[in-house]
Design a protein around this motif. Structure first.
Motif, PDB file in Angstrom:
ATOM      1  N   ASP A  15    -128.893  96.739 124.775  1.00 13.52           N
ATOM      2  CA  ASP A  15    -129.641  96.419 125.998  1.00 13.52           C
ATOM      3  C   ASP A  15    -130.214  97.717 126.551  1.00 13.52           C
ATOM      4  OD1 ASP A  15    -130.658  95.076 128.152  1.00 13.52           O
ATOM      5  OD2 ASP A  15    -128.803  95.216 129.329  1.00 13.52           O
ATOM      6  N   TYR A  32    -129.290 103.140 127.540  1.00 15.41           N
ATOM      7  CA  TYR A  32    -128.970 101.868 126.896  1.00 15.41           C
ATOM      8  C   TYR A  32    -127.474 101.591 126.964  1.00 15.41           C
ATOM      9  CZ  TYR A  32    -127.569 104.956 123.031  1.00 15.41           C
ATOM     10  OH  TYR A  32    -126.967 105.931 122.271  1.00 15.41           O
ATOM     11  N   GLU A  80    -125.643  94.201 119.445  1.00 11.74           N
ATOM     12  CA  GLU A  80    -126.748  93.999 120.376  1.00 11.74           C
ATOM     13  C   GLU A  80    -126.896  95.238 121.259  1.00 11.74           C
ATOM     14  OE1 GLU A  80    -126.501  90.444 122.625  1.00 11.74           O
ATOM     15  OE2 GLU A  80    -126.186  89.144 120.881  1.00 11.74           O
ATOM     16  N   GLY A  92    -134.734  95.537 128.087  1.00 14.21           N
ATOM     17  CA  GLY A  92    -134.153  94.231 127.841  1.00 14.21           C
ATOM     18  C   GLY A  92    -133.299  94.250 126.594  1.00 14.21           C
ATOM     19  N   SER A  93    -132.753  93.080 126.274  1.00 13.67           N
ATOM     20  CA  SER A  93    -131.826  92.987 125.151  1.00 13.67           C
ATOM     21  C   SER A  93    -132.565  92.902 123.828  1.00 13.67           C
ATOM     22  CB  SER A  93    -130.926  91.757 125.320  1.00 13.67           C
ATOM     23  OG  SER A  93    -130.134  91.884 126.491  1.00 13.67           O
ATOM     24  N   VAL A 127    -131.733  99.696 129.371  1.00 15.65           N
ATOM     25  CA  VAL A 127    -131.647  99.460 130.809  1.00 15.65           C
ATOM     26  C   VAL A 127    -132.466 100.438 131.639  1.00 15.65           C
ATOM     27  CG1 VAL A 127    -129.378  98.400 130.639  1.00 15.65           C
ATOM     28  CG2 VAL A 127    -129.559 100.863 130.971  1.00 15.65           C
TER      29      VAL A 127
END
Length: 314
Positions: free
Chosen positions: A20, A10, A18, A32-33, A22
């Motif tokens: 994300d 991540y 936030e 995803g976010s 990955v």
């Protein structure tokens, strides 16, 4: 590399508002976010404060983030992970993001819990055995159904052994801090009033066999001090200090028990069981030297044991 790993990979923005995801297969379907409520979405409720504190510490110190916690998996359950993220920034600049990975440690956590339950069961069975031994001793040493002085001494020694087992169970039967060993041994003498003892020493741990031996020796010293020594009077005091010293070219632990301000002490005509346990038992279990002196000012016991390179008792 990200696609090849099974870890959860991540990245976050600078303030961790936030995340994300990955790569990795730990949380399939969650790539995803994630919005600022990602803590409430991913992290177990009981672990959220610990994660927040770890994030706050990493941001404040600008050092890698590290934490062990539970995350929600695709089955709707919880998986334990060990997570670590490093700050990313241009040379001389401010942190722009964090990049990290979380490794599934659920199997390790299950093993640790299984080990904890086994140790608790072992301790329970040992206590049951000690209770049986105590009953046999009462039947053997009792006089017309009443406890004899010999039984009272035997029961006190069993209690000291039981307390040492409890302490070692809490430490997973690996090593125990010397200070905890000493405090466990003297607890029956203090009755919540610690002003009769002075404890001072450096941090060091003993393995279980030596911890048990030292606990029993300290119990005998306490018993003698309460009957005849410094703890038998109102103003008596006991100093227990341990230091690291070089003896005969070896790095050694030296623990010294010294009584003062009690009634005058006379050397006993013969060595009792307690004295023999201290002098011979400790010498054998610690692999060092024990001296027990009955000085007029109070009993002095000095225990010397070699130290390994790691600082633990060898």
């Amino acid at each position: 590399m990200v696609d090849a790993t099974t870890d959860l990979v991540y990245r976050t923005n600078a303030d961790w508002s936030e995340v994300d995801i990955v790569g990795g297969s730990l949380l399939l379907g969650r790539h995803g976010s994630l919005t600022p409520d990602w803590l409430d979405v991913l992290i177990h409720p009981d672990d959220r404060d610990r994660v927040r504190d770890a994030i706050a510490h990493a941001r404040a110190t600008q050092t890698p983030y590290e934490a062990e916690h539970r995350v929600r998996n695709d089955d709707g359950g919880w998986s334990w992970v060990s997570s670590r993220a490093v700050p990313i920034r241009p040379i001389g600049g401010q942190i722009t993001e964090w990049f990290g990975a979380a490794t599934d440690i659920s199997e390790r956590k299950r093993h640790e819990e299984h080990q904890r339950l086994l140790l608790a069961e072992l301790n329970h069975r040992v206590k049951n055995t000690l209770a049986i031994v105590q009953s046999i001793a009462l039947q053997t040493l009792g006089t017309n159904g009443d406890a004899s002085p010999a039984y009272d001494r035997f029961e006190a020694r069993l209690h000291a052994l039981s307390q040492a087992h409890d302490m070692l169970t809490l430490k997973q039967w690996v090593n125990a801090p010397l200070e905890a060993i000493v405090r466990t041994a003297i607890a029956p003498c203090t009755q919540g009033d610690n002003h009769r003892f002075t404890l001072q020493g450096f941090p060091i741990e003993l393995e279980p066999q030596r911890a048990l031996a030292l606990t029993m020796a300290l119990h005998e010293l306490c018993t003698n001090a309460m009957k005849y020594g410094a703890l038998s009077g109102e103003h008596g005091h006991v100093d227990i200090r341990w230091t690291r010293e070089t003896r005969d070219g070896r790095d050694c632990l030296v623990l010294r028990w010294e009584e003062r301000d009690g009634p005058p002490v006379a050397t006993p005509a013969r060595r009792g069981f307690g004295s023999r346990m201290i002098e011979r038992g400790l010498r054998h279990d610690l692999g060092g030297h024990v001296s027990l002196d009955f000085l007029p000012t109070g009993v002095v016991c000095e225990i010397t044991a070699p130290l390994a390179n790691t600082g633990a008792v060898a």
